[in-house]
Design a protein around this motif. Structure first.
Motif, PDB file in Angstrom:
ATOM      1  N   ASN A 166      -5.146   1.585   0.343  1.00 22.04           N
ATOM      2  CA  ASN A 166      -3.713   1.677   0.645  1.00 22.04           C
ATOM      3  C   ASN A 166      -3.282   3.135   0.840  1.00 22.04           C
ATOM      4  O   ASN A 166      -4.072   4.066   0.673  1.00 22.04           O
ATOM      5  CB  ASN A 166      -2.879   0.980  -0.448  1.00 22.04           C
ATOM      6  N   THR A 167      -2.015   3.315   1.184  1.00 20.92           N
ATOM      7  CA  THR A 167      -1.496   4.654   1.487  1.00 20.92           C
ATOM      8  C   THR A 167      -1.619   5.603   0.296  1.00 20.92           C
ATOM      9  O   THR A 167      -1.991   6.776   0.450  1.00 20.92           O
ATOM     10  CB  THR A 167      -0.019   4.568   1.924  1.00 20.92           C
ATOM     11  N   LYS A 170      -5.216   6.679  -0.043  1.00 23.25           N
ATOM     12  CA  LYS A 170      -5.585   7.614   1.035  1.00 23.25           C
ATOM     13  C   LYS A 170      -5.103   9.029   0.715  1.00 23.25           C
ATOM     14  O   LYS A 170      -5.824  10.013   0.937  1.00 23.25           O
ATOM     15  CB  LYS A 170      -4.995   7.144   2.367  1.00 23.25           C
ATOM     16  N   THR A 171      -3.891   9.132   0.203  1.00 24.79           N
ATOM     17  CA  THR A 171      -3.345  10.446  -0.160  1.00 24.79           C
ATOM     18  C   THR A 171      -4.182  11.097  -1.257  1.00 24.79           C
ATOM     19  O   THR A 171      -4.518  12.283  -1.192  1.00 24.79           O
ATOM     20  CB  THR A 171      -1.880  10.307  -0.624  1.00 24.79           C
TER      21      THR A 171
END
Length: 331
Positions: A166-167, A170-171
């Motif tokens: 998920n986002t 990823k960060t």
């Protein structure tokens, strides 16, 4: 013909420099440029049972890399590059690991696997290794980990689908990639904090995947399921058995049944019946054929059975549709 890189070829330059989950705290950055390609690894050991490695590579030709494991551990692995094909050398099963997929599992000393990489396609993986008891402590209160069915099970490894990356993950993975290359002690503390945050996020994200009781479908699985759907549509009067359909679609029968419903919202034969009846309804509404003809065209030899399931589907009989059409023509 693919190039083969044995574990012996990589041992001196990579494996000896990497730490195990219970090793002392420390960092190591490895860069290799050889005739087979380029490899960059950033490695960090927390000193309390957790290690992190990023692996970025580009191979100049199709390459098979032999991977040997010499210790027991649990793991979380993230693929943020291109699709990788993994094969267990003991049972010869191959697994497709798509981009943006997080896997979890356990591996044991002596496990050997082969990973296949395409020419000039970016390889980018992140690996978190745990002391087995530590990972079990992290997941012991998460019931979903106990209910996971293995995606891949070999003699000395078990791999499970954890989640689509998920986002937030990823960060954190990007932060780890940047920070792990730095030598500043304060940056090392920051690296550790981001690593622990990623572990927390990943352990908890498995919940959302399992609430729906879904299975992991790779891009190859989805392609096979779409092929199965096409075969059904092209053979509505004489559909194949589930076993035949699985074979023709290049997918196992379990994934065909479970994955078909997950992807298309209906069972294999539920979809077939729905497609048949919708096609029959259009034929009847065109007013060009009678009920027996429509029934046969869509694969029903018994018109009374056809009429019964037609009414169950649409709340109206085929005869009533024909009457409505005649009324529209003559009224």
């Amino acid at each position: 013909m693919s190039r083969y890189l044995s574990s012996n070829q990589l041992w001196d330059t990579i494996c000896k420099k990497l730490c195990y989950p219970n090793s002392n705290r420390g960092k190591n950055n490895i860069s290799i440029k050889d005739d087979y390609g380029e490899i960059n690894i950033n490695h960090f050991s927390t000193g309390f049972g957790i290690i992190y490695s990023s692996f970025i590579a580009n191979f100049y030709e199709d390459t098979i890399v032999e991977n040997c494991n010499s210790y027991n551990s649990s793991f979380l692995s993230f693929n943020t590059g291109n699709t990788i094909y993994m094969k267990d050398s003991f049972i010869k099963n191959e697994m497709q690991w798509d981009s943006n997929i997080c896997l979890n599992g356990e591996q044991y000393s002596g496990h050997i696997s082969l990973s296949k990489h395409k020419k000039n396609q970016r390889v980018m993986m992140h690996y978190i290794g745990f002391d087995n008891s530590l990972f079990k402590d992290f997941t012991q209160n998460n019931q979903n980990y106990k209910n996971i069915k293995p995606l891949y099970k070999g003699e000395r490894i078990e791999v499970n689908f954890n989640n689509h990356i998920n986002t937030h993950q990823k960060t954190l993975l990007n932060d780890l990639l940047v920070t792990s290359a730095l030598e500043d002690k304060l940056q090392t503390l920051y690296l550790e904090s981001k690593l622990l945050e990623l572990i927390y996020a990943s352990v908890n994200s498995v919940e959302n995947q399992n609430r729906t009781n879904e299975i992991y479908l790779s891009s190859q699985d989805i392609e096979s399921l779409n092929r199965a759907k096409k075969i059904l549509i092209e053979n509505i009067t004489n559909p194949p058995s589930l076993k035949e359909l699985a074979y023709k679609s290049a997918i196992n029968e379990f994934k065909l049944k479970k994955g078909f419903k997950q992807l298309f919202g209906n069972t294999v034969y539920g979809f077939l019946q729905e497609y048949r009846l919708n096609k029959a309804k259009k034929l009847l509404e065109s007013n060009e054929i009678n009920i027996n003809e429509a029934s046969l065209i869509v694969g029903y030899k018994c018109s009374s059975h056809f009429s019964r399931i037609f009414k169950n589907q649409f709340g109206i009989t085929p005869l009533e549709i024909k009457k409505e059409n005649r009324c529209k023509v003559y009224c």
